[in-house]
Scaffold this motif. Structure first.
Motif, PDB file in Angstrom:
ATOM      1  N   GLY A 124     -18.612 -16.656-131.184  1.00 51.27           N
ATOM      2  CA  GLY A 124     -19.186 -16.037-129.951  1.00 51.27           C
ATOM      3  C   GLY A 124     -20.335 -17.161-129.874  1.00 51.27           C
ATOM      4  O   GLY A 124     -20.563 -18.102-128.883  1.00 51.27           O
ATOM      5  N   ILE A 125     -21.493 -17.057-130.681  1.00 50.10           N
ATOM      6  CA  ILE A 125     -22.513 -18.030-130.481  1.00 50.10           C
ATOM      7  C   ILE A 125     -22.490 -19.107-130.673  1.00 50.10           C
ATOM      8  O   ILE A 125     -22.842 -20.275-129.763  1.00 50.10           O
ATOM      9  CB  ILE A 125     -23.900 -17.569-131.471  1.00 50.10           C
ATOM     10  N   ASN A 176     -19.473 -21.007-130.272  1.00 50.84           N
ATOM     11  CA  ASN A 176     -18.694 -21.642-129.042  1.00 50.84           C
ATOM     12  C   ASN A 176     -19.725 -21.836-127.834  1.00 50.84           C
ATOM     13  O   ASN A 176     -19.302 -22.646-127.060  1.00 50.84           O
ATOM     14  CB  ASN A 176     -17.491 -20.778-128.905  1.00 50.84           C
ATOM     15  N   LEU A 177     -20.302 -20.644-127.480  1.00 48.30           N
ATOM     16  CA  LEU A 177     -21.377 -20.839-126.443  1.00 48.30           C
ATOM     17  C   LEU A 177     -22.137 -21.899-126.364  1.00 48.30           C
ATOM     18  O   LEU A 177     -22.323 -22.863-125.655  1.00 48.30           O
ATOM     19  CB  LEU A 177     -21.970 -19.508-126.352  1.00 48.30           C
ATOM     20  N   LEU A 178     -22.808 -22.161-127.302  1.00 54.34           N
ATOM     21  CA  LEU A 178     -23.816 -23.099-127.693  1.00 54.34           C
ATOM     22  C   LEU A 178     -23.478 -24.523-127.613  1.00 54.34           C
ATOM     23  O   LEU A 178     -23.633 -25.408-126.952  1.00 54.34           O
ATOM     24  CB  LEU A 178     -24.626 -22.981-128.800  1.00 54.34           C
ATOM     25  N   TYR A 206     -28.537 -15.314-123.138  1.00 51.33           N
ATOM     26  CA  TYR A 206     -27.080 -14.775-123.108  1.00 51.33           C
ATOM     27  C   TYR A 206     -26.748 -14.078-124.225  1.00 51.33           C
ATOM     28  O   TYR A 206     -26.105 -13.096-124.193  1.00 51.33           O
ATOM     29  CB  TYR A 206     -26.103 -16.002-123.093  1.00 51.33           C
ATOM     30  N   VAL A 207     -27.176 -14.323-125.354  1.00 57.25           N
ATOM     31  CA  VAL A 207     -26.869 -13.908-126.703  1.00 57.25           C
ATOM     32  C   VAL A 207     -27.673 -12.406-127.037  1.00 57.25           C
ATOM     33  O   VAL A 207     -27.284 -11.542-127.432  1.00 57.25           O
ATOM     34  CB  VAL A 207     -26.997 -14.919-127.745  1.00 57.25           C
ATOM     35  N   ARG A 234     -20.695 -25.348-125.990  1.00 56.02           N
ATOM     36  CA  ARG A 234     -20.238 -25.476-124.762  1.00 56.02           C
ATOM     37  C   ARG A 234     -21.437 -25.729-123.853  1.00 56.02           C
ATOM     38  O   ARG A 234     -21.175 -26.561-122.886  1.00 56.02           O
ATOM     39  CB  ARG A 234     -19.487 -24.277-124.051  1.00 56.02           C
ATOM     40  N   MET A 235     -22.551 -25.175-123.966  1.00 56.58           N
ATOM     41  CA  MET A 235     -23.583 -25.478-123.117  1.00 56.58           C
ATOM     42  C   MET A 235     -24.661 -26.470-123.474  1.00 56.58           C
ATOM     43  O   MET A 235     -25.110 -26.855-122.801  1.00 56.58           O
ATOM     44  CB  MET A 235     -24.248 -24.150-122.747  1.00 56.58           C
ATOM     45  N   ILE A 279     -31.032 -20.261-124.120  1.00 57.08           N
ATOM     46  CA  ILE A 279     -29.665 -19.831-124.020  1.00 57.08           C
ATOM     47  C   ILE A 279     -29.602 -18.426-125.028  1.00 57.08           C
ATOM     48  O   ILE A 279     -28.814 -17.269-124.472  1.00 57.08           O
ATOM     49  CB  ILE A 279     -28.434 -20.762-124.517  1.00 57.08           C
TER      50      ILE A 279
END
Length: 183
Positions: free
Chosen positions: A163-164, A166-168, A120-121, A170-171, A116
């Protein structure tokens, strides 16, 4: 090939991105200190300018961090001209090329986190003249290292948490927090 250089501001006011129309390096490399630049003819020459305080390369750009007393209006044209000349003279970013294949290691969760970050990042962070490197995952906490313009950037905490993280979260449900390792 005619080398063109254009500049782009980054979220970090102390750094500027110098973008060229030629691939400089596969991947990225950070020369955060003058001493670390010894094996990079390109970075070593940049550090000869007394207003250069950091050098970071990725794909087709070099991000330069300036010293506190320097003004971009004064030094930007000098650096732009130098970067153009260095690329035309084919200064090496590093004496030996690094591996271009990305291989992830660790548990299934760690591999998913690294994938990820890479997919993405990394591209988003590189757009701002920086880089992110995975360091570890322990009891829900992901540790990363921010480099280039992200290192010391006032907005990097917001990027990291809003950003990072919240993304991690969630995934990868196992992730509870993302922290940055100090350089």
């Amino acid at each position: 090939m005619n080398i063109n250089v254009y500049t782009e501001a980054t979220p970090n006011p102390a750094t500027m991105k110098f973008i060229v129309n030629k691939l400089l390096i596969n991947g990225s490399v950070d020369y955060a200190t003058k001493e670390s630049a010894e094996k990079s003819p390109f970075a070593k020459e940049l550090y000869k300018f007394n207003f250069v305080n950091g050098v970071f390369f990725a794909s087709n750009f070099v991000t330069v961090t300036k010293t506190d007393g320097a003004d971009w209006d004064d030094i930007q044209p000098i650096l732009k001209e130098f970067v153009k000349g260095a690329v035309e003279a084919e200064y090496k970013v590093q004496e030996t090329e690094q591996e271009t294949d990305v291989e992830f290691e660790g548990t299934e969760t760690e591999i998913k986190i690294q994938q990820i970050l890479n997919d993405y990042v990394r591209p988003a962070v590189e757009q701002d003249g920086g880089a992110i490197a995975y360091r570890s995952f322990d009891e829900g906490v992901v540790t990363v290292e921010l480099r280039g313009s992200c290192s010391g950037c006032p907005s990097s905490t917001v990027t990291l948490k809003a950003g990072i993280e919240n993304l991690l979260k969630r995934m990868v449900p196992e992730v509870t927090e993302v922290v940055s390792e100090a350089l």
